[in-house]
Write a protein that holds these residues in place. Structure first.
Motif, short mmCIF file in Angstrom:
data_model
loop_
_atom_site.label_atom_id
_atom_site.label_comp_id
_atom_site.label_asym_id
_atom_site.label_seq_id
_atom_site.Cartn_x
_atom_site.Cartn_y
_atom_site.Cartn_z
N LEU A 132 2.65 5.73 -2.36
CA LEU A 132 3.85 4.96 -2.70
C LEU A 132 4.85 4.89 -1.55
O LEU A 132 5.37 3.83 -1.23
CB LEU A 132 4.52 5.56 -3.94
CG LEU A 132 3.83 5.29 -5.28
CD1 LEU A 132 4.62 5.93 -6.42
CD2 LEU A 132 3.68 3.79 -5.52
N VAL A 133 5.13 6.05 -0.92
CA VAL A 133 6.13 6.07 0.16
C VAL A 133 5.66 5.27 1.37
O VAL A 133 6.38 4.37 1.84
CB VAL A 133 6.49 7.51 0.54
CG1 VAL A 133 7.40 7.53 1.78
CG2 VAL A 133 7.18 8.22 -0.62
N GLN A 137 7.28 1.60 2.76
CA GLN A 137 7.72 1.50 4.15
C GLN A 137 6.96 0.39 4.88
O GLN A 137 7.54 -0.35 5.67
CB GLN A 137 7.51 2.83 4.86
CG GLN A 137 8.43 3.94 4.38
CD GLN A 137 8.14 5.26 5.06
OE1 GLN A 137 7.06 5.47 5.63
NE2 GLN A 137 9.09 6.19 4.99
N PHE A 138 5.68 0.26 4.59
CA PHE A 138 4.86 -0.78 5.21
C PHE A 138 5.37 -2.17 4.83
O PHE A 138 5.56 -3.03 5.70
CB PHE A 138 3.40 -0.62 4.80
CG PHE A 138 2.52 -1.78 5.21
CD1 PHE A 138 2.05 -1.87 6.50
CD2 PHE A 138 2.18 -2.76 4.29
CE1 PHE A 138 1.24 -2.93 6.89
CE2 PHE A 138 1.37 -3.82 4.67
CZ PHE A 138 0.91 -3.91 5.98
N SER A 163 -0.30 -8.30 -4.87
CA SER A 163 -1.68 -8.79 -4.88
C SER A 163 -2.47 -8.26 -3.68
O SER A 163 -3.61 -7.80 -3.82
CB SER A 163 -1.68 -10.32 -4.88
OG SER A 163 -2.99 -10.83 -4.97
N ILE A 164 -1.87 -8.29 -2.50
CA ILE A 164 -2.55 -7.78 -1.30
C ILE A 164 -2.81 -6.28 -1.43
O ILE A 164 -3.87 -5.78 -1.03
CB ILE A 164 -1.71 -8.09 -0.05
CG1 ILE A 164 -1.63 -9.61 0.17
CG2 ILE A 164 -2.31 -7.41 1.18
CD1 ILE A 164 -0.72 -10.01 1.32
N THR A 165 -1.85 -5.57 -1.99
CA THR A 165 -2.03 -4.12 -2.20
C THR A 165 -3.22 -3.83 -3.09
O THR A 165 -4.03 -2.94 -2.81
CB THR A 165 -0.75 -3.52 -2.80
OG1 THR A 165 0.34 -3.72 -1.91
CG2 THR A 165 -0.93 -2.04 -3.08
N HIS A 166 -3.35 -4.59 -4.16
CA HIS A 166 -4.48 -4.36 -5.07
C HIS A 166 -5.80 -4.76 -4.43
O HIS A 166 -6.84 -4.15 -4.72
CB HIS A 166 -4.26 -5.13 -6.37
CG HIS A 166 -3.35 -4.45 -7.33
ND1 HIS A 166 -3.65 -3.20 -7.87
CD2 HIS A 166 -2.14 -4.82 -7.86
CE1 HIS A 166 -2.66 -2.84 -8.68
NE2 HIS A 166 -1.75 -3.79 -8.69
N PHE A 233 2.55 0.31 -9.27
CA PHE A 233 2.75 -0.55 -8.11
C PHE A 233 3.69 -1.71 -8.43
O PHE A 233 4.49 -2.14 -7.59
CB PHE A 233 1.42 -1.10 -7.60
CG PHE A 233 0.62 -0.12 -6.79
CD1 PHE A 233 1.22 1.00 -6.24
CD2 PHE A 233 -0.73 -0.33 -6.56
CE1 PHE A 233 0.49 1.91 -5.49
CE2 PHE A 233 -1.47 0.57 -5.81
CZ PHE A 233 -0.86 1.69 -5.27
N ALA A 234 3.58 -2.24 -9.65
CA ALA A 234 4.41 -3.39 -10.03
C ALA A 234 5.89 -3.01 -10.06
O ALA A 234 6.75 -3.79 -9.63
CB ALA A 234 3.98 -3.90 -11.40
N ILE A 235 6.21 -1.83 -10.54
CA ILE A 235 7.60 -1.39 -10.58
C ILE A 235 8.14 -1.17 -9.17
O ILE A 235 9.28 -1.51 -8.86
CB ILE A 235 7.74 -0.10 -11.41
CG1 ILE A 235 7.49 -0.40 -12.90
CG2 ILE A 235 9.11 0.53 -11.23
CD1 ILE A 235 7.53 0.82 -13.78
#
Length: 294
Positions: A132-133, A137-138, A163-166, A233-235
């Motif tokens: 998460l951290v 930051q990214f 979307s890219i994260t998932h 992730f959504a939050i």
């Protein structure tokens, strides 16, 4: 004991065993369906009807209502659309990239192959909370909305980031699933294609991809369900209220002082409906993929 008597004894024993088995199976079905049944009944009750009956009981006379369903759909409609815009491309891309990676790890030979596979397997076990951290930051550094001067990108930056994260998070598990499936494909067929002059890209497009439909169904259902149901992730990544996904909108149905359980249960069923539709559409291929049929 005569043969007929032994036969009757065996049949009676089998009948008792079958009755015991079916009894246990029905008890397990009732156990697993009880939460769904209670939630479904609650969604059709008024608040007074919920307070005066048990969750499993149907709505009493005069306490039946469908207003909770309309309210839930109205409040979740924007979230449903946002989740679809985010989950569909993320699901397709993570499955496609996982298929390509698995093809390279299974049907091609190159140095360092085992080490890369170990990294993919390790990526499956990284929990959401651990990233998460660095993830926030990214995305604060990348700032897609500021770097790409398009209004549609700026307005939906949080959904694009999510979307890219998932996609990135789903590639390891998709690669592992595809690799286990590709390991069962006959090498002689691929070798014959190579002898005929087919390139690696041609073999993937003409042979591997058509044979991958069952495992694509497995990964699409799995990935879509995981992405659609994500809340953490959504939050963290979506700050614009107009871009909130359905899980965040569902979480907001919970009141601060008064709990509308009928609204929450109706909202839960509405939010879960797309995953059910996906399973119905790909259910047959899903069964083939789980069974390992090509």
């Amino acid at each position: 004991m005569s043969t007929a008597a032994r036969l009757r004894s065996t049949v009676a024993s089998l009948d008792r065993s079958r009755v015991a088995l079916y009894t246990v199976l029905l008890a397990l079905v009732a156990f697993y369906l009880a939460p769904l049944e209670s939630g479904f009944m609650t969604a059709f009750k008024t608040p007074d009807g919920f307070r005066t009956t048990t969750p499993f009981a149907p709505p009493p006379a005069g306490e039946f209502t469908i207003s909770a369903w309309g309210t839930a759909f109205e409040r979740l409609s924007t979230g449903l659309l946002n989740s679809a815009l985010m989950a569909v491309p993320a699901t397709v891309l993570s499955a496609l990239f996982g298929s390509l990676a698995a093809y390279g790890l299974t049907n091609l030979s190159w140095r360092g192959q085992l080490g890369v596979l170990v990294l993919f397997v390790a990526g499956v076990f990284i929990p959401y909370q651990a990233v998460l951290v660095p993830l926030t930051q990214f995305w604060s550094f990348v700032d897609i909305g500021g770097r790409i001067p398009l209004a549609i990108v700026a307005d939906n930056e949080g959904l694009i980031n999510l979307s890219i994260t998932h996609v990135a998070y789903g590639i390891p598990i998709c690669t592992v699933l595809f690799r286990s499936y590709y390991a069962t494909i006959d090498d002689e067929m691929l070798e014959a294609a190579r002898l005929d002059g087919a390139s690696a890209a041609t073999i993937y497009r003409r042979i591997i991809l058509p044979l991958s439909i069952p495992i694509f169904a497995v990964t699409l259902i799995y990935q879509f369900t995981q992405i659609w149901n994500d809340l953490l992730f959504a939050i963290v990544l979506v700050s614009n209220p107009s871009n909130q996904v359905v899980t965040v909108a569902l979480n907001q149905l919970q009141g601060s002082f008064v709990q509308q359980f009928n609204l929450q249960m109706a909202g839960a069923f509405v939010a879960a409906l797309p995953t059910l539709v996906v399973y119905v559409l790909f259910g047959e291929q899903f069964a083939k993929g789980v069974a390992g049929d090509s």
